[in-house]
Structures are given as C-alpha cells and as structure tokens.
Design a protein around this motif. Structure first.
Motif, PDB file in Angstrom:
ATOM      1  N   ALA A  89       0.832  -1.199   0.000  1.00  0.00           N
ATOM      2  CA  ALA A  89       0.000   0.000   0.000  1.00  0.00           C
ATOM      3  C   ALA A  89       0.870   1.255   0.000  1.00  0.00           C
ATOM      4  O   ALA A  89       0.570   2.234  -0.699  1.00  0.00           O
ATOM      5  CB  ALA A  89      -0.924  -0.005   1.212  1.00  0.00           C
ATOM      6  N   GLY A  90       1.943   1.249   0.764  1.00  0.00           N
ATOM      7  CA  GLY A  90       2.856   2.388   0.786  1.00  0.00           C
ATOM      8  C   GLY A  90       3.521   2.619  -0.559  1.00  0.00           C
ATOM      9  O   GLY A  90       3.689   3.758  -0.987  1.00  0.00           O
ATOM     10  N   TRP A  91       3.892   1.535  -1.228  1.00  0.00           N
ATOM     11  CA  TRP A  91       4.503   1.633  -2.548  1.00  0.00           C
ATOM     12  C   TRP A  91       3.538   2.291  -3.539  1.00  0.00           C
ATOM     13  O   TRP A  91       3.909   3.202  -4.273  1.00  0.00           O
ATOM     14  CB  TRP A  91       4.890   0.238  -3.037  1.00  0.00           C
ATOM     15  CG  TRP A  91       5.437   0.229  -4.420  1.00  0.00           C
ATOM     16  CD1 TRP A  91       4.733   0.091  -5.582  1.00  0.00           C
ATOM     17  CD2 TRP A  91       6.809   0.396  -4.798  1.00  0.00           C
ATOM     18  NE1 TRP A  91       5.582   0.133  -6.653  1.00  0.00           N
ATOM     19  CE2 TRP A  91       6.866   0.326  -6.205  1.00  0.00           C
ATOM     20  CE3 TRP A  91       7.977   0.582  -4.084  1.00  0.00           C
ATOM     21  CZ2 TRP A  91       8.058   0.440  -6.902  1.00  0.00           C
ATOM     22  CZ3 TRP A  91       9.162   0.688  -4.787  1.00  0.00           C
ATOM     23  CH2 TRP A  91       9.195   0.626  -6.169  1.00  0.00           C
ATOM     24  N   ILE A  92       2.321   1.843  -3.525  1.00  0.00           N
ATOM     25  CA  ILE A  92       1.318   2.397  -4.446  1.00  0.00           C
ATOM     26  C   ILE A  92       1.073   3.865  -4.138  1.00  0.00           C
ATOM     27  O   ILE A  92       1.052   4.707  -5.039  1.00  0.00           O
ATOM     28  CB  ILE A  92       0.018   1.581  -4.365  1.00  0.00           C
ATOM     29  CG1 ILE A  92       0.256   0.187  -4.940  1.00  0.00           C
ATOM     30  CG2 ILE A  92      -1.116   2.287  -5.097  1.00  0.00           C
ATOM     31  CD1 ILE A  92      -0.860  -0.792  -4.693  1.00  0.00           C
ATOM     32  N   MET A  93       0.921   4.210  -2.861  1.00  0.00           N
ATOM     33  CA  MET A  93       0.647   5.599  -2.503  1.00  0.00           C
ATOM     34  C   MET A  93       1.836   6.505  -2.839  1.00  0.00           C
ATOM     35  O   MET A  93       1.657   7.653  -3.234  1.00  0.00           O
ATOM     36  CB  MET A  93       0.279   5.698  -1.030  1.00  0.00           C
ATOM     37  CG  MET A  93      -1.079   5.090  -0.733  1.00  0.00           C
ATOM     38  SD  MET A  93      -1.546   5.238   0.968  1.00  0.00           S
ATOM     39  CE  MET A  93      -1.872   6.975   1.056  1.00  0.00           C
ATOM     40  N   HIS A  94       3.045   5.995  -2.693  1.00  0.00           N
ATOM     41  CA  HIS A  94       4.239   6.782  -3.004  1.00  0.00           C
ATOM     42  C   HIS A  94       4.331   7.075  -4.498  1.00  0.00           C
ATOM     43  O   HIS A  94       4.835   8.131  -4.890  1.00  0.00           O
ATOM     44  CB  HIS A  94       5.488   6.029  -2.533  1.00  0.00           C
ATOM     45  CG  HIS A  94       6.768   6.726  -2.867  1.00  0.00           C
ATOM     46  ND1 HIS A  94       7.177   7.853  -2.202  1.00  0.00           N
ATOM     47  CD2 HIS A  94       7.711   6.465  -3.802  1.00  0.00           C
ATOM     48  CE1 HIS A  94       8.333   8.259  -2.713  1.00  0.00           C
ATOM     49  NE2 HIS A  94       8.680   7.417  -3.683  1.00  0.00           N
ATOM     50  N   HIS A  95       3.853   6.162  -5.330  1.00  0.00           N
ATOM     51  CA  HIS A  95       3.979   6.303  -6.779  1.00  0.00           C
ATOM     52  C   HIS A  95       2.724   6.851  -7.449  1.00  0.00           C
ATOM     53  O   HIS A  95       2.658   6.890  -8.685  1.00  0.00           O
ATOM     54  CB  HIS A  95       4.373   4.964  -7.403  1.00  0.00           C
ATOM     55  CG  HIS A  95       5.771   4.582  -7.090  1.00  0.00           C
ATOM     56  ND1 HIS A  95       6.108   3.845  -5.995  1.00  0.00           N
ATOM     57  CD2 HIS A  95       6.938   4.875  -7.718  1.00  0.00           C
ATOM     58  CE1 HIS A  95       7.419   3.669  -5.968  1.00  0.00           C
ATOM     59  NE2 HIS A  95       7.950   4.282  -7.002  1.00  0.00           N
ATOM     60  N   ILE A  96       1.724   7.298  -6.687  1.00  0.00           N
ATOM     61  CA  ILE A  96       0.507   7.854  -7.286  1.00  0.00           C
ATOM     62  C   ILE A  96       0.816   9.028  -8.220  1.00  0.00           C
ATOM     63  O   ILE A  96       0.255   9.089  -9.325  1.00  0.00           O
ATOM     64  CB  ILE A  96      -0.519   8.230  -6.201  1.00  0.00           C
ATOM     65  CG1 ILE A  96      -1.178   6.967  -5.674  1.00  0.00           C
ATOM     66  CG2 ILE A  96      -1.581   9.185  -6.732  1.00  0.00           C
ATOM     67  CD1 ILE A  96      -2.167   7.191  -4.565  1.00  0.00           C
TER      68      ILE A  96
END
Length: 85
Positions: free
Chosen positions: A66-73
C-alpha cells in the motif's frame, strides 16, 4: 394430499434422501475440521521478542504494498492514458 407430498415437482422422499447425503458430507467435513482445533494451552510458550518480530513482519507485509502504491501515485497520474482498443 398428493400435492402436499411434493415440493418443486419432486417427491419428498427423493429430497429427503438428497438432504441426508448432503448433511452427512457436511457433518463429516465439520468433524475433520474440529479435530484440528485444540483447546489446550500451547506446548511451548512464545516470548515477547518472537511476538514482536512476527507482528512486525506481518505489518510490513500488509503495509509495504500500500505504501509503494501511494508513493507512486503522482507517477501514475502523469502517465498518458492508453487509447481504448
């Protein structure tokens, strides 16, 4: 009286036998499932260090994607949209 003994065009005897077979299978499955559940205390105790380690690994495993996805939004928003095919 014959209409009362029929459900959905099937005699109750056939439905009763099918129900008995299905309930027998479900009962067998539940008995197998219950045999693997233990109600006794654990044989070996888990220390606080092991508990903390396992909880940390679980938290990282859940939160890292989830952190990876939010960081790359922002990068995902900049991508040009592909035309529908």
């Amino acid at each position: 009286m014959q209409a009362l003994l029929r459900v959905a065009g099937q005699p109750l005897g056939v439905l009763g036998r099918a129900r008995g077979v299905l309930l027998g299978r479900a009962r067998g499955f539940l008995q197998d499932w219950r045999s693997s559940i233990y109600s006794k205390p654990p044989k070996s105790k888990i220390g606080p260090g092991q508990s903390f380690f396992i909880m940390s690994v679980f938290a990282v495993a859940m939160l890292a994607p989830a952190g990876w996805i939010m960081h790359h939004i922002p990068e995902y928003r900049k991508r040009p949209r592909s035309p529908p095919s």
